[in-house]
Write a protein that holds these residues in place. Structure first.
Motif, PDB file in Angstrom:
ATOM      1  N   ILE A  15       1.032  -1.199   0.096  1.00  0.00           N
ATOM      2  CA  ILE A  15       0.017  -0.001   0.031  1.00  0.00           C
ATOM      3  C   ILE A  15       0.941   1.444   0.035  1.00  0.00           C
ATOM      4  O   ILE A  15       2.030   1.262   0.662  1.00  0.00           O
ATOM      5  CB  ILE A  15      -0.773   0.158   1.278  1.00  0.00           C
ATOM      6  CG1 ILE A  15      -1.736  -1.342   1.346  1.00  0.00           C
ATOM      7  CG2 ILE A  15      -1.763   1.308   1.321  1.00  0.00           C
ATOM      8  CD1 ILE A  15      -2.441  -1.418   2.631  1.00  0.00           C
ATOM      9  N   ALA A  16       0.615   2.081  -0.767  1.00  0.00           N
ATOM     10  CA  ALA A  16       1.258   3.483  -0.854  1.00  0.00           C
ATOM     11  C   ALA A  16       0.153   4.504  -0.292  1.00  0.00           C
ATOM     12  O   ALA A  16      -0.778   4.845  -0.728  1.00  0.00           O
ATOM     13  CB  ALA A  16       1.579   3.768  -2.163  1.00  0.00           C
ATOM     14  N   LYS A  17       0.833   5.254   0.677  1.00  0.00           N
ATOM     15  CA  LYS A  17      -0.181   6.338   1.425  1.00  0.00           C
ATOM     16  C   LYS A  17       0.383   7.856   0.950  1.00  0.00           C
ATOM     17  O   LYS A  17       1.509   7.961   1.322  1.00  0.00           O
ATOM     18  CB  LYS A  17       0.116   6.575   2.816  1.00  0.00           C
ATOM     19  CG  LYS A  17      -0.926   7.352   3.601  1.00  0.00           C
ATOM     20  CD  LYS A  17      -0.876   7.110   5.038  1.00  0.00           C
ATOM     21  CE  LYS A  17      -1.727   8.266   5.691  1.00  0.00           C
ATOM     22  NZ  LYS A  17      -1.885   8.180   7.229  1.00  0.00           N
ATOM     23  N   LEU A  18      -0.265   8.469  -0.096  1.00  0.00           N
ATOM     24  CA  LEU A  18       0.169   9.612  -0.284  1.00  0.00           C
ATOM     25  C   LEU A  18      -0.092  10.927   0.490  1.00  0.00           C
ATOM     26  O   LEU A  18      -1.404  10.883   0.814  1.00  0.00           O
ATOM     27  CB  LEU A  18      -0.308   9.922  -1.957  1.00  0.00           C
ATOM     28  CG  LEU A  18       0.290   8.929  -2.866  1.00  0.00           C
ATOM     29  CD1 LEU A  18      -0.703   9.144  -4.245  1.00  0.00           C
ATOM     30  CD2 LEU A  18       1.662   8.912  -3.024  1.00  0.00           C
ATOM     31  N   LYS A  19       0.888  11.679   0.934  1.00  0.00           N
ATOM     32  CA  LYS A  19       0.602  12.866   1.616  1.00  0.00           C
ATOM     33  C   LYS A  19       1.218  13.995   0.692  1.00  0.00           C
ATOM     34  O   LYS A  19       2.014  13.829  -0.205  1.00  0.00           O
ATOM     35  CB  LYS A  19       1.162  12.873   2.933  1.00  0.00           C
ATOM     36  CG  LYS A  19       0.651  11.821   3.748  1.00  0.00           C
ATOM     37  CD  LYS A  19       1.342  11.867   5.186  1.00  0.00           C
ATOM     38  CE  LYS A  19       1.211  10.907   6.039  1.00  0.00           C
ATOM     39  NZ  LYS A  19       1.668  10.853   7.617  1.00  0.00           N
ATOM     40  N   GLU A  20       0.913  15.287   0.734  1.00  0.00           N
ATOM     41  CA  GLU A  20       1.649  16.543   0.340  1.00  0.00           C
ATOM     42  C   GLU A  20       3.101  16.454   0.674  1.00  0.00           C
ATOM     43  O   GLU A  20       3.534  16.576   1.845  1.00  0.00           O
ATOM     44  CB  GLU A  20       0.950  17.796   0.780  1.00  0.00           C
ATOM     45  CG  GLU A  20       1.360  18.986  -0.057  1.00  0.00           C
ATOM     46  CD  GLU A  20       0.959  20.295   0.420  1.00  0.00           C
ATOM     47  OE1 GLU A  20       1.175  21.303  -0.002  1.00  0.00           O
ATOM     48  OE2 GLU A  20      -0.060  20.110   1.162  1.00  0.00           O
ATOM     49  N   GLY A  21       3.798  16.222  -0.417  1.00  0.00           N
ATOM     50  CA  GLY A  21       5.301  16.195  -0.515  1.00  0.00           C
ATOM     51  C   GLY A  21       6.009  14.961  -0.013  1.00  0.00           C
ATOM     52  O   GLY A  21       7.145  14.995   0.225  1.00  0.00           O
ATOM     53  N   GLU A  22       5.110  13.710   0.534  1.00  0.00           N
ATOM     54  CA  GLU A  22       5.637  12.767   0.899  1.00  0.00           C
ATOM     55  C   GLU A  22       4.865  11.548   0.741  1.00  0.00           C
ATOM     56  O   GLU A  22       3.666  11.736   0.297  1.00  0.00           O
ATOM     57  CB  GLU A  22       6.087  12.761   2.348  1.00  0.00           C
ATOM     58  CG  GLU A  22       4.805  12.992   3.328  1.00  0.00           C
ATOM     59  CD  GLU A  22       5.361  12.944   4.810  1.00  0.00           C
ATOM     60  OE1 GLU A  22       5.625  11.998   5.337  1.00  0.00           O
ATOM     61  OE2 GLU A  22       4.714  13.916   5.558  1.00  0.00           O
ATOM     62  N   VAL A  23       5.469  10.360   0.706  1.00  0.00           N
ATOM     63  CA  VAL A  23       4.777   9.036   0.426  1.00  0.00           C
ATOM     64  C   VAL A  23       5.477   8.223   1.466  1.00  0.00           C
ATOM     65  O   VAL A  23       6.453   8.026   1.750  1.00  0.00           O
ATOM     66  CB  VAL A  23       4.882   8.426  -0.821  1.00  0.00           C
ATOM     67  CG1 VAL A  23       6.376   8.254  -1.382  1.00  0.00           C
ATOM     68  CG2 VAL A  23       4.127   7.254  -1.203  1.00  0.00           C
ATOM     69  N   GLU A  24       4.264   7.099   2.118  1.00  0.00           N
ATOM     70  CA  GLU A  24       4.603   6.175   3.093  1.00  0.00           C
ATOM     71  C   GLU A  24       4.217   4.903   2.466  1.00  0.00           C
ATOM     72  O   GLU A  24       2.912   4.695   1.659  1.00  0.00           O
ATOM     73  CB  GLU A  24       4.144   6.339   4.374  1.00  0.00           C
ATOM     74  CG  GLU A  24       4.338   7.774   5.089  1.00  0.00           C
ATOM     75  CD  GLU A  24       3.601   8.033   6.170  1.00  0.00           C
ATOM     76  OE1 GLU A  24       2.661   7.272   6.434  1.00  0.00           O
ATOM     77  OE2 GLU A  24       3.829   9.056   6.823  1.00  0.00           O
ATOM     78  N   ARG A  30      -0.344  -3.714   7.058  1.00  0.00           N
ATOM     79  CA  ARG A  30      -0.143  -2.137   7.617  1.00  0.00           C
ATOM     80  C   ARG A  30       1.115  -1.788   8.504  1.00  0.00           C
ATOM     81  O   ARG A  30       1.200  -0.887   9.070  1.00  0.00           O
ATOM     82  CB  ARG A  30      -1.481  -1.487   8.419  1.00  0.00           C
ATOM     83  CG  ARG A  30      -2.824  -1.741   7.843  1.00  0.00           C
ATOM     84  CD  ARG A  30      -2.895  -1.045   6.324  1.00  0.00           C
ATOM     85  NE  ARG A  30      -4.152  -1.214   5.836  1.00  0.00           N
ATOM     86  CZ  ARG A  30      -5.440  -0.536   5.975  1.00  0.00           C
ATOM     87  NH1 ARG A  30      -5.259   0.547   6.764  1.00  0.00           N
ATOM     88  NH2 ARG A  30      -6.280  -0.694   5.514  1.00  0.00           N
ATOM     89  N   GLU A  31       1.987  -2.656   8.113  1.00  0.00           N
ATOM     90  CA  GLU A  31       3.314  -2.429   8.715  1.00  0.00           C
ATOM     91  C   GLU A  31       4.031  -1.493   7.741  1.00  0.00           C
ATOM     92  O   GLU A  31       4.359  -1.785   6.503  1.00  0.00           O
ATOM     93  CB  GLU A  31       4.170  -3.803   9.195  1.00  0.00           C
ATOM     94  CG  GLU A  31       3.320  -4.499  10.027  1.00  0.00           C
ATOM     95  CD  GLU A  31       3.758  -6.032   9.789  1.00  0.00           C
ATOM     96  OE1 GLU A  31       3.651  -6.933  10.957  1.00  0.00           O
ATOM     97  OE2 GLU A  31       4.509  -6.605   9.118  1.00  0.00           O
ATOM     98  N   PRO A  32       4.949  -0.603   8.178  1.00  0.00           N
ATOM     99  CA  PRO A  32       5.556   0.307   7.492  1.00  0.00           C
ATOM    100  C   PRO A  32       6.977  -0.573   6.852  1.00  0.00           C
ATOM    101  O   PRO A  32       7.544  -1.182   7.502  1.00  0.00           O
ATOM    102  CB  PRO A  32       6.366   1.292   8.456  1.00  0.00           C
ATOM    103  CG  PRO A  32       5.514   1.420   9.643  1.00  0.00           C
ATOM    104  CD  PRO A  32       4.926  -0.154   9.733  1.00  0.00           C
TER     105      PRO A  32
END
Length: 411
Positions: A15-24, A30-32
C-alpha cells in the motif's frame, strides 16, 4: 517525465499512502516498509515522434541502435559477460532443460530462439504460450531454466507462468524491456533489453532486441557448456555485431515495399509460408498485418500446406514466401511453386544471391547475408514495413489499432 523522473515501484499486497510532499509504504498488514526510489533515465525525445509520421515508423528506424545497445550491454572486451544478468557459467552447466515462455510477438521470438539454442547446444528446448503453460499439468525439474520474455514485464499470463515456475523450484530468467517491472522483480535473473520506450502498440524494436538477447543467451549457453569452439564463438559474435548495420541496409529499400503495400492495400487474405526460422519470421509478419492492417492473414510451416491450407489458395491470393534458410531453400521454393500454380500472387523474401527466385515470385525483397541463425533479425524488417505501409494506405490508426492494448495485464 514532464513532472518527475523519480519512481517508486509498488509490489503486490503493498500500500502507498500519499501526503503532500511525501509518501509512505506499508505491507498488507499495515506495517511500514521502506522503498528505494528509482530514477528514470529516458530522455524526453524518446517519447516524441521526432519528425516521423507515426511512432511505429520511428521505432522501426530505431532498431539498429536498439539492437546495438542490447548486444553491447553484455559484451565486455569482446566476450559475453552475464555478470549483471546474474547467470554464471556454473549455473549454465547445471541446466538440462529450457522452457521459453511468452505471448504474442515475444512468443515468435521464442520460436526463433529455440532453433538457435537447439543448433548450438545439446539442450532440450520447449517453447510455450504463457496462457497455456500456466494451466499445464507438468513436472518442472530443478535443473530446468524457464525463460520469460515480455516487453512490458507486466504481461499477466507471463507473470503467472513465472510464479508457477519459481514455485516448482526451476531457475527463472526474465528478458524484459522495463526496469523494475513485475517480471523483472520476480525472476531470479534478468536480461534487460535496451529498446527504450516503445509507444506504438505493435512491437518492432522490442521484438528485435528480444531476438538479440536470445542470440546472446544461446551463444553463451553453448560456450559455457563447451559445445562450440573458441573460433566459432568469436565468429558468431562478429556476425551478431554486424546485424545493426545490415538492418540499416534493409531499411534503405523501404520505398519498394511502400509501392508494393499500396498495390495490395485492398487485399482480404494473406498467407505467409516458411520453414524453420523462416516460419517463425512468417508468424511475426502475419501478426503485424493482422494487428495494424486488419487483414486476415495466416502463417504456415510451408511443409504443412498440403495438409489443408492449400485449399484456401485461389486466383490473386497474396502469399509471402520467406526463404532465407539456405539448407531449406529448395524445399520452400517447391512449396512456393505449388501455390503459384494455383493462382497465388507471390512475394518472395530471400537473401542477396538467390536471384533465381525472380523466375518464380511476382515481387521479391532481398536482405543481406549473415549467419543463418541470425537471419530472422533482418527478414522481419520488410514484413514490419509491409504491415505499416498497408495500414497507412488504408488510412488506419497505425499506433493505436482497435481492440488492442500495449501491455496486456489481464487474462
Amino acid at each position: 517525465m514532464k513532472y518527475t523522473r523519480s519512481v517508486y515501484y509498488v509490489g503486490d499486497l503493498e500500500i502507498a499512502k500519499l501526503k503532500e510532499g511525501e509518501v509512505e509504504f506499508y505491507n498488507i498488514d499495515r506495517e511500514p516498509i521502506q522503498k528505494e526510489v528509482t530514477e528514470i533515465k529516458w530522455n524526453t525525445e524518446a517519447a516524441e515522434k521526432a519528425g516521423y509520421e507515426h511512432f511505429m515508423l520511428k521505432e522501426i528506424h530505431e532498431q539498429p541502435k536498439a539492437v546495438r545497445d542490447t548486444i553491447n550491454s553484455v559484451l565486455k572486451d569482446g566476450r559475453i559477460d552475464f555478470s549483471e544478468v546474474g547467470l554464471s557459467d556454473e549455473d549454465i552447466k547445471k541446466i538440462r532443460n529450457i522452457y521459453i515462455v511468452a505471448c504474442g510477438s515475444a512468443y515468435h521470438v521464442c520460436m526463433a530462439v529455440q532453433y538457435v539454442i537447439e543448433e548450438l547446444t545439446s539442450l532440450s528446448v520447449r517453447v510455450e504460450l504463457a496462457s497455456e503453460f500456466r494451466y499445464r499439468k507438468m513436472t518442472l525439474r530443478e535443473d530446468s531454466l524457464v525463460i520469460i520474455i515480455s516487453q512490458s514485464g507486466e504481461t499477466a499470463d507471463s507473470l503467472a507462468a513465472l510464479k508457477m515456475a519459481k514455485a516448482s523450484g526451476a531457475k527463472t530468467l526474465g528478458i524484459v524491456n522495463v526496469v523494475g517491472s513485475s517480471i523483472a522483480r520476480e525472476a531470479d535473473n534478468v536480461f534487460y533489453t535496451l529498446a527504450g520506450p516503445e509507444i506504438s502498440v505493435a512491437t518492432t524494436k522490442a521484438y528485435s532486441c528480444q531476438l538479440a538477447a536470445g542470440y546472446m543467451l544461446a551463444i553463451q549457453l553453448a560456450s559455457a557448456r563447451g559445445e562450440i569452439s573458441e573460433e566459432e564463438y568469436k565468429r558468431l559474435l562478429d556476425e551478431l555485431s554486424g546485424i545493426p548495420q545490415k538492418i540499416e541496409r534493409v531499411l534503405e529499400d523501404k520505398e519498394r515495399i511502400q509501392w508494393f503495400a499500396a498495390k495490395f492495400a485492398a487485399v482480404k487474405d494473406a498467407f505467409f509460408i516458411g520453414r524453420g526460422i523462416d516460419y517463425a519470421v512468417g508468424l511475426e509478419g502475419s501478426l503485424k498485418m493482422k494487428e495494424i492492417s486488419y487483414i486476415h492473414s495466416e502463417a504456415y510451416a510451408a511443409g504443412e500446406l498440403k495438409h489443408g491450407p492449400i485449399s484456401l489458395i485461389e486466383d490473386g491470393t497474396l502469399v509471402i514466401g520467406v526463404v532465407t534458410q539456405q539448407a531449406l531453400y529448395e524445399k520452400t521454393v517447391s512449396n512456393m511453386v505449388e501455390v503459384k500454380s494455383r493462382g497465388a500472387y507471390l512475394m518472395g523474401l530471400t537473401c542477396y544471391g538467390n536471384y533465381a527466385i525472380e523466375d518464380l515470385a511476382d515481387f521479391t525483397v532481398y536482405i543481406p547475408n549473415t549467419d543463418h541463425l541470425f537471419l530472422a533479425s533482418l527478414a522481419v524488417i520488410p514484413l514490419q514495413l509491409l504491415g505499416y505501409y498497408i495500414s497507412c494506405a488504408k488510412g488506419l490508426d497505425v499506433d493505436k489499432p482497435r481492440n488492442l492494448a500495449k501491455s496486456v495485464t489481464v487474462e
